[in-house]
Design a protein around this motif. Structure first.
Motif, mmCIF file in Angstrom:
data_model
loop_
_atom_site.group_PDB
_atom_site.id
_atom_site.type_symbol
_atom_site.label_atom_id
_atom_site.label_comp_id
_atom_site.label_asym_id
_atom_site.label_seq_id
_atom_site.Cartn_x
_atom_site.Cartn_y
_atom_site.Cartn_z
ATOM 1 N N SER A 10 0.865 -1.176 0.000
ATOM 2 C CA SER A 10 0.000 0.000 0.000
ATOM 3 C C SER A 10 0.900 1.224 0.000
ATOM 4 C CB SER A 10 -0.930 0.014 1.218
ATOM 5 O OG SER A 10 -0.203 0.090 2.415
ATOM 6 N N VAL A 11 0.371 2.351 -0.473
ATOM 7 C CA VAL A 11 1.107 3.608 -0.476
ATOM 8 C C VAL A 11 0.213 4.688 0.119
ATOM 9 C CG1 VAL A 11 2.228 5.394 -1.862
ATOM 10 C CG2 VAL A 11 2.504 2.978 -2.488
ATOM 11 N N VAL A 12 0.732 5.341 1.169
ATOM 12 C CA VAL A 12 0.030 6.459 1.807
ATOM 13 C C VAL A 12 0.878 7.707 1.585
ATOM 14 C CG1 VAL A 12 -0.811 7.412 3.992
ATOM 15 C CG2 VAL A 12 -0.978 4.945 3.557
ATOM 16 N N ILE A 13 0.249 8.788 1.117
ATOM 17 C CA ILE A 13 0.972 10.036 0.932
ATOM 18 C C ILE A 13 0.391 11.083 1.875
ATOM 19 C CG2 ILE A 13 1.726 9.571 -1.420
ATOM 20 C CD1 ILE A 13 -0.646 11.107 -2.470
ATOM 21 N N SER A 31 1.989 21.137 4.705
ATOM 22 C CA SER A 31 2.713 20.809 5.938
ATOM 23 C C SER A 31 2.887 19.297 6.121
ATOM 24 C CB SER A 31 1.972 21.415 7.136
ATOM 25 O OG SER A 31 1.827 22.812 6.966
ATOM 26 N N THR A 32 3.203 18.867 7.373
ATOM 27 C CA THR A 32 3.640 17.483 7.597
ATOM 28 C C THR A 32 2.864 16.801 8.716
ATOM 29 O OG1 THR A 32 5.860 18.229 6.963
ATOM 30 C CG2 THR A 32 5.690 16.029 7.908
ATOM 31 N N ALA A 33 1.799 16.052 8.358
ATOM 32 C CA ALA A 33 1.022 15.286 9.342
ATOM 33 C C ALA A 33 1.624 13.886 9.452
ATOM 34 C CB ALA A 33 -0.441 15.225 8.924
ATOM 35 N N LEU A 34 2.846 13.825 9.958
ATOM 36 C CA LEU A 34 3.620 12.584 9.942
ATOM 37 C C LEU A 34 2.945 11.489 10.752
ATOM 38 C CD1 LEU A 34 7.455 12.323 10.404
ATOM 39 C CD2 LEU A 34 5.956 10.933 11.825
ATOM 40 N N HIS A 35 2.516 11.801 11.952
ATOM 41 C CA HIS A 35 1.986 10.769 12.835
ATOM 42 C C HIS A 35 0.750 10.104 12.256
ATOM 43 C CE1 HIS A 35 -0.900 9.536 16.028
ATOM 44 N NE2 HIS A 35 0.146 8.854 16.441
ATOM 45 N N GLU A 36 -0.220 10.901 11.834
ATOM 46 C CA GLU A 36 -1.468 10.335 11.336
ATOM 47 C C GLU A 36 -1.237 9.519 10.071
ATOM 48 O OE1 GLU A 36 -5.192 9.042 11.059
ATOM 49 O OE2 GLU A 36 -4.332 10.104 12.781
ATOM 50 N N ALA A 37 -0.304 9.961 9.221
ATOM 51 C CA ALA A 37 0.003 9.211 8.002
ATOM 52 C C ALA A 37 0.627 7.862 8.348
ATOM 53 C CB ALA A 37 0.939 10.021 7.117
ATOM 54 N N TRP A 38 1.550 7.861 9.324
ATOM 55 C CA TRP A 38 2.158 6.600 9.749
ATOM 56 C C TRP A 38 1.093 5.660 10.324
ATOM 57 C CZ3 TRP A 38 2.417 5.187 15.041
ATOM 58 C CH2 TRP A 38 3.077 3.990 15.281
ATOM 59 N N VAL A 39 0.175 6.199 11.124
ATOM 60 C CA VAL A 39 -0.920 5.391 11.665
ATOM 61 C C VAL A 39 -1.732 4.783 10.530
ATOM 62 C CG1 VAL A 39 -3.115 5.481 12.911
ATOM 63 C CG2 VAL A 39 -1.097 6.610 13.868
ATOM 64 N N ARG A 40 -2.026 5.583 9.511
ATOM 65 C CA ARG A 40 -2.819 5.085 8.381
ATOM 66 C C ARG A 40 -2.074 3.960 7.654
ATOM 67 N NH1 ARG A 40 -6.698 8.233 5.631
ATOM 68 N NH2 ARG A 40 -6.570 9.605 7.448
ATOM 69 N N GLY A 41 -0.756 4.112 7.485
ATOM 70 C CA GLY A 41 0.031 3.039 6.878
ATOM 71 C C GLY A 41 -0.006 1.780 7.728
ATOM 72 N N GLY A 42 0.093 1.950 9.057
ATOM 73 C CA GLY A 42 0.009 0.800 9.952
ATOM 74 C C GLY A 42 -1.323 0.084 9.850
ATOM 75 N N MET A 43 -2.391 0.846 9.644
ATOM 76 C CA MET A 43 -3.714 0.240 9.490
ATOM 77 C C MET A 43 -3.784 -0.581 8.208
ATOM 78 S SD MET A 43 -6.028 3.485 10.739
ATOM 79 C CE MET A 43 -7.578 2.747 10.180
ATOM 80 N N GLN A 44 -3.208 -0.054 7.129
ATOM 81 C CA GLN A 44 -3.207 -0.786 5.864
ATOM 82 C C GLN A 44 -2.500 -2.133 6.004
ATOM 83 O OE1 GLN A 44 -4.449 0.010 2.591
ATOM 84 N NE2 GLN A 44 -5.680 1.449 3.789
ATOM 85 N N VAL A 45 -1.385 -2.121 6.722
ATOM 86 C CA VAL A 45 -0.651 -3.373 6.930
ATOM 87 C C VAL A 45 -1.411 -4.297 7.866
ATOM 88 C CG1 VAL A 45 1.483 -4.371 7.844
ATOM 89 C CG2 VAL A 45 1.579 -2.282 6.475
#
Length: 421
Positions: free
Chosen positions: A84-87, A119-133
């Motif tokens: 998966s790819v989250v941007i 800007s940079t919503a790093l945490h929420e994007a990482w959480v979303r990637g974790g959900m995909q996995v």
């Protein structure tokens, strides 16, 4: 011992120790994973999420090289793998929902849509990637989020300790995290602890052109991974004292050290220092009991290797004629240099560049005999180059960000016995 169990070697500078005196001894523990040919299935299934920063600072060559690296990643995967790819900028988009890597052309074409902005919503994007996995968790494969950013978390949750703690929690649920920091503005105090807590790797890309190489090293490590959740228990014998573990690994709740995942072809080297009471000549003493816990990549249950370290004592004159095992002194010096880099970082954080330069200069001086003796060893050559470059960087206070990142990154790699280049 099982054919698929890691092999543990105990190595001292000489095969026997000197009798008749108390001494502190460096012991190199070399932990070697089994070759992939001996592991059922050989290559683990991969379940990956690439979480890519598209904030405004990624515009231009950074974004183009990141897209190229993501395309390279797709080319290396197999149909049974998932991707998966989250941007993200201040908004998060799941560009490619988790799916088997079957139509690589379509997947790579989707990457063309990525453009830098905001800007940079790093945490929420990482959480979303974790959900995909997590939604497609592979019990016997490798489940990993690969976070790529050139900046700081400045939207949503930004507290470093909280994000690192969450990375550790996600790892306990079976999903690891690797991080790639690009350039000079990312937060190494977030990305490196996040990767360590998350059971993955931290990478520093100095130039955008290095992106594909880093992706290649990360994927090679995933494909070669044969065991995870590695713990090391060390119990010295009566009268023997464990003085230090030079790698400075984190201690877990059970009092065991938390080690990196084991990869075929990449032995893990740990240096422990033992204080040993005087022993008579011609005696043999059990110094240390080792307990190595690990979970094979293709299994659910943890396994254990138990091993004892025994050594013989002899007269000093006889010891002097034994062959010198140069790898012990090399490992000790490289780990001491890793500690020195962290000391230099602490001086920099206080604005004391002169002391930081002094620490690096002292490391170069202490390492000079090693450099002269083992110049043709690639690790030693890389270390000499690294310290020389750091010394030059520290001469220019305007390059403080670059200096600090190099100090942090090189120290991290050396502690984990990974190559600097």
């Amino acid at each position: 011992m099982s054919q698929t169990a890691p092999r543990v070697e105990f190595i001292t500078e000489r095969a026997r120790l000197a009798a008749g005196r108390e001494q502190t001894v460096d012991v190199l523990l070399r932990i070697t994973a089994p070759e992939l040919e001996t592991v059922a299935g050989h290559r683990p299934r991969l379940n990956l999420s690439v979480v890519l920063d598209r904030s405004g600072s990624m515009d231009g060559v950074k974004m183009e090289r990141a897209r190229e690296a993501a395309r390279y990643c797709i080319d290396q995967l197999l149909p049974q793998d998932r991707l998966s790819v989250v941007i993200f900028d201040d908004e998060i988009e799941v560009l490619i929902p988790s799916q088997p890597v079957e139509n690589k052309t379509v997947l790579k074409e989707s990457l063309r849509r990525i453009r830098a902005r905001n800007s940079t919503a790093l945490h929420e994007a990482w959480v979303r990637g974790g959900m995909q996995v997590s939604e497609h968790l592979s019990q016997e494969g490798i489940n990993r989020v690969l976070l790529i950013t050139d900046g700081l978390a400045n939207v949503g949750i930004t507290n470093t300790d909280e994000i690192v703690s969450q990375a550790g929690g996600l790892f306990k649920r079976g999903v690891s995290t690797s991080t790639i920091g690009i350039g000079g503005d990312f937060n190494e105090d977030l990305l490196m602890p996040m990767a360590e807590a998350g059971g993955g790797n931290a990478w520093h890309v100095q130039e955008p052109e290095d992106m594909q190489r880093i992706f290649a090293v990360e994927l090679e490590g995933l494909i070669a991974q044969v065991a995870h959740t590695i713990t090391l228990g060390l119990v010295p014998a009566d009268g023997v004292r464990l003085v230090d573990v030079l790698n400075d690994f984190e201690l877990g709740e059970t009092g065991r050290y938390k080690l990196p995942n084991l990869q075929a072809g990449s032995p893990l080297e740990v240096v422990v220092q033992l204080k040993i009471p005087a022993q008579p000549s011609r005696t043999k003493l059990r110094l240390l009991d080792l307990r190595l816990g690990y979970t094979p990549q293709d299994a659910k249950a943890a396994e254990v290797v138990k091993q004892a370290f025994e050594v013989e004592f002899d007269e000093e004159s006889a010891i002097e004629h034994l062959p010198l095992r140069a790898e012990v002194g090399k490992a000790v010096q490289l780990l001491m240099n890793a500690r020195a880099r962290r000391e230099a970082m602490a001086h920099m954080d206080r604005g004391d560049f002169a002391s930081a330069r002094g620490v690096v200069a002292a490391s170069m001086s202490a390492s000079a005999p090693l450099f002269a003796r083992m110049r043709h060893d690639q690790d030693v050559s890389d270390e000499e180059t690294s310290l020389s470059e750091l010394s030059e960087l520290l001469e220019d206070p305007s390059r403080g960000k670059d200096s600090r990142k190099r100090l942090a990154y090189d120290s991290y790699l050396r502690r984990l016995s990974r190559k600097l280049r």
